[in-house]
Write a protein that holds these residues in place. Structure first.
Motif, PDB file in Angstrom:
ATOM      1  N   LEU A  50       3.365  -7.934  -7.979  1.00 30.53           N
ATOM      2  CA  LEU A  50       3.276  -7.376  -6.639  1.00 30.53           C
ATOM      3  C   LEU A  50       1.917  -6.702  -6.469  1.00 30.53           C
ATOM      4  O   LEU A  50       1.429  -6.042  -7.389  1.00 30.53           O
ATOM      5  CB  LEU A  50       4.401  -6.348  -6.464  1.00 30.53           C
ATOM      6  CG  LEU A  50       4.978  -6.137  -5.085  1.00 30.53           C
ATOM      7  CD1 LEU A  50       5.513  -7.434  -4.510  1.00 30.53           C
ATOM      8  CD2 LEU A  50       6.078  -5.097  -5.146  1.00 30.53           C
ATOM      9  N   TYR A  51       1.291  -6.888  -5.303  1.00 29.20           N
ATOM     10  CA  TYR A  51      -0.011  -6.296  -5.003  1.00 29.20           C
ATOM     11  C   TYR A  51       0.058  -5.536  -3.688  1.00 29.20           C
ATOM     12  O   TYR A  51       0.751  -5.957  -2.764  1.00 29.20           O
ATOM     13  CB  TYR A  51      -1.089  -7.381  -4.868  1.00 29.20           C
ATOM     14  CG  TYR A  51      -1.407  -8.073  -6.163  1.00 29.20           C
ATOM     15  CD1 TYR A  51      -2.429  -7.614  -6.983  1.00 29.20           C
ATOM     16  CD2 TYR A  51      -0.688  -9.184  -6.560  1.00 29.20           C
ATOM     17  CE1 TYR A  51      -2.717  -8.257  -8.179  1.00 29.20           C
ATOM     18  CE2 TYR A  51      -0.966  -9.833  -7.756  1.00 29.20           C
ATOM     19  CZ  TYR A  51      -1.981  -9.358  -8.558  1.00 29.20           C
ATOM     20  OH  TYR A  51      -2.259  -9.990  -9.744  1.00 29.20           O
ATOM     21  N   ALA A  52      -0.689  -4.428  -3.611  1.00 29.57           N
ATOM     22  CA  ALA A  52      -0.811  -3.652  -2.383  1.00 29.57           C
ATOM     23  C   ALA A  52      -2.270  -3.641  -1.957  1.00 29.57           C
ATOM     24  O   ALA A  52      -3.175  -3.593  -2.788  1.00 29.57           O
ATOM     25  CB  ALA A  52      -0.328  -2.221  -2.607  1.00 29.57           C
ATOM     26  N   GLN A  53      -2.482  -3.680  -0.650  1.00 34.27           N
ATOM     27  CA  GLN A  53      -3.834  -3.654  -0.085  1.00 34.27           C
ATOM     28  C   GLN A  53      -3.766  -2.881   1.222  1.00 34.27           C
ATOM     29  O   GLN A  53      -2.880  -3.135   2.042  1.00 34.27           O
ATOM     30  CB  GLN A  53      -4.318  -5.078   0.155  1.00 34.27           C
ATOM     31  CG  GLN A  53      -5.689  -5.170   0.769  1.00 34.27           C
ATOM     32  CD  GLN A  53      -6.111  -6.616   0.996  1.00 34.27           C
ATOM     33  OE1 GLN A  53      -5.299  -7.532   0.975  1.00 34.27           O
ATOM     34  NE2 GLN A  53      -7.396  -6.814   1.211  1.00 34.27           N
ATOM     35  N   ILE A  54      -4.677  -1.948   1.425  1.00 31.84           N
ATOM     36  CA  ILE A  54      -4.736  -1.200   2.684  1.00 31.84           C
ATOM     37  C   ILE A  54      -5.929  -1.718   3.475  1.00 31.84           C
ATOM     38  O   ILE A  54      -7.063  -1.692   2.998  1.00 31.84           O
ATOM     39  CB  ILE A  54      -4.845   0.311   2.437  1.00 31.84           C
ATOM     40  CG1 ILE A  54      -3.589   0.801   1.699  1.00 31.84           C
ATOM     41  CG2 ILE A  54      -5.015   1.057   3.765  1.00 31.84           C
ATOM     42  CD1 ILE A  54      -3.612   2.254   1.299  1.00 31.84           C
ATOM     43  N   ASP A  55      -5.639  -2.196   4.681  1.00 30.69           N
ATOM     44  CA  ASP A  55      -6.641  -2.838   5.541  1.00 30.69           C
ATOM     45  C   ASP A  55      -7.395  -3.896   4.732  1.00 30.69           C
ATOM     46  O   ASP A  55      -6.788  -4.735   4.109  1.00 30.69           O
ATOM     47  CB  ASP A  55      -7.568  -1.809   6.176  1.00 30.69           C
ATOM     48  CG  ASP A  55      -6.876  -1.029   7.292  1.00 30.69           C
ATOM     49  OD1 ASP A  55      -5.887  -1.531   7.855  1.00 30.69           O
ATOM     50  OD2 ASP A  55      -7.316   0.105   7.594  1.00 30.69           O
ATOM     51  N   ALA A  56      -8.719  -3.850   4.740  1.00 30.76           N
ATOM     52  CA  ALA A  56      -9.510  -4.859   4.033  1.00 30.76           C
ATOM     53  C   ALA A  56      -9.937  -4.374   2.651  1.00 30.76           C
ATOM     54  O   ALA A  56     -10.821  -4.954   2.036  1.00 30.76           O
ATOM     55  CB  ALA A  56     -10.730  -5.229   4.858  1.00 30.76           C
ATOM     56  N   GLY A  57      -9.291  -3.321   2.146  1.00 27.28           N
ATOM     57  CA  GLY A  57      -9.620  -2.778   0.831  1.00 27.28           C
ATOM     58  C   GLY A  57      -9.209  -3.723  -0.281  1.00 27.28           C
ATOM     59  O   GLY A  57      -8.649  -4.792  -0.040  1.00 27.28           O
ATOM     60  N   PRO A  58      -9.477  -3.321  -1.511  1.00 20.23           N
ATOM     61  CA  PRO A  58      -9.140  -4.189  -2.651  1.00 20.23           C
ATOM     62  C   PRO A  58      -7.628  -4.262  -2.882  1.00 20.23           C
ATOM     63  O   PRO A  58      -6.898  -3.323  -2.574  1.00 20.23           O
ATOM     64  CB  PRO A  58      -9.828  -3.488  -3.830  1.00 20.23           C
ATOM     65  CG  PRO A  58      -9.899  -2.052  -3.418  1.00 20.23           C
ATOM     66  CD  PRO A  58     -10.093  -2.073  -1.920  1.00 20.23           C
ATOM     67  N   GLU A  59      -7.181  -5.395  -3.420  1.00 17.69           N
ATOM     68  CA  GLU A  59      -5.789  -5.529  -3.817  1.00 17.69           C
ATOM     69  C   GLU A  59      -5.583  -4.744  -5.111  1.00 17.69           C
ATOM     70  O   GLU A  59      -6.416  -4.790  -6.005  1.00 17.69           O
ATOM     71  CB  GLU A  59      -5.413  -6.987  -4.070  1.00 17.69           C
ATOM     72  CG  GLU A  59      -5.082  -7.765  -2.842  1.00 17.69           C
ATOM     73  CD  GLU A  59      -4.464  -9.109  -3.176  1.00 17.69           C
ATOM     74  OE1 GLU A  59      -3.626  -9.566  -2.382  1.00 17.69           O
ATOM     75  OE2 GLU A  59      -4.819  -9.701  -4.210  1.00 17.69           O
ATOM     76  N   VAL A  60      -4.458  -4.040  -5.181  1.00 25.73           N
ATOM     77  CA  VAL A  60      -4.115  -3.255  -6.364  1.00 25.73           C
ATOM     78  C   VAL A  60      -2.803  -3.786  -6.912  1.00 25.73           C
ATOM     79  O   VAL A  60      -1.808  -3.863  -6.177  1.00 25.73           O
ATOM     80  CB  VAL A  60      -3.975  -1.755  -6.004  1.00 25.73           C
ATOM     81  CG1 VAL A  60      -3.530  -0.956  -7.210  1.00 25.73           C
ATOM     82  CG2 VAL A  60      -5.269  -1.213  -5.430  1.00 25.73           C
ATOM     83  N   ALA A  61      -2.791  -4.168  -8.185  1.00 27.13           N
ATOM     84  CA  ALA A  61      -1.572  -4.652  -8.829  1.00 27.13           C
ATOM     85  C   ALA A  61      -0.604  -3.487  -8.999  1.00 27.13           C
ATOM     86  O   ALA A  61      -1.004  -2.361  -9.303  1.00 27.13           O
ATOM     87  CB  ALA A  61      -1.894  -5.272 -10.178  1.00 27.13           C
ATOM     88  N   LEU A  62       0.672  -3.770  -8.790  1.00 22.68           N
ATOM     89  CA  LEU A  62       1.710  -2.759  -8.932  1.00 22.68           C
ATOM     90  C   LEU A  62       2.636  -3.142 -10.072  1.00 22.68           C
ATOM     91  O   LEU A  62       2.833  -4.320 -10.353  1.00 22.68           O
ATOM     92  CB  LEU A  62       2.520  -2.651  -7.640  1.00 22.68           C
ATOM     93  CG  LEU A  62       1.743  -2.308  -6.373  1.00 22.68           C
ATOM     94  CD1 LEU A  62       2.660  -2.396  -5.162  1.00 22.68           C
ATOM     95  CD2 LEU A  62       1.108  -0.930  -6.479  1.00 22.68           C
TER      96      LEU A  62
END
Length: 99
Positions: A50-62
């Motif tokens: 699962l990945y989270a991204q806020i607006d056009a920021g980097p994807e962060v693995a969860l």
């Protein structure tokens, strides 16, 4: 877009025991969530991660932190999914530590 509550913490996020989620759970969590401050949280799934991204920021693995809680490896981002018994996710609570 789905509702959720945006909260900021200055302290550390609590880490829990990692639990593996099945593919259906991951698919239910995918989507876009409108943030209270006007930004958008995007949740995606690639190869059972699962990945989270806020607006056009980097994807962060969860990683799973227990129950409906997922967090980044550094613990600076924690997302609690509000998931009903039928598997439908109606929103999330996002907690991010400011750097």
């Amino acid at each position: 877009m789905r509702h959720f509550i945006l909260a900021w913490l200055l302290g550390c996020c609590v880490a829990g025991a990692a639990n593996a989620a099945d593919s259906d759970d991951l698919q239910a969590m995918k989507g876009s969530y409108a943030l209270a401050d006007g930004r958008v949280l995007y949740v995606s799934c690639h190869q059972r991660t699962l990945y989270a991204q806020i607006d056009a920021g980097p994807e962060v693995a969860l990683k799973a932190a227990g129950g409906a809680v997922w967090q980044s490896a550094k613990g600076d981002l924690r997302i609690t999914f509000q998931q009903h018994g039928n598997g439908v996710v109606s929103g999330v609570q996002l907690v991010a530590r400011r750097e």
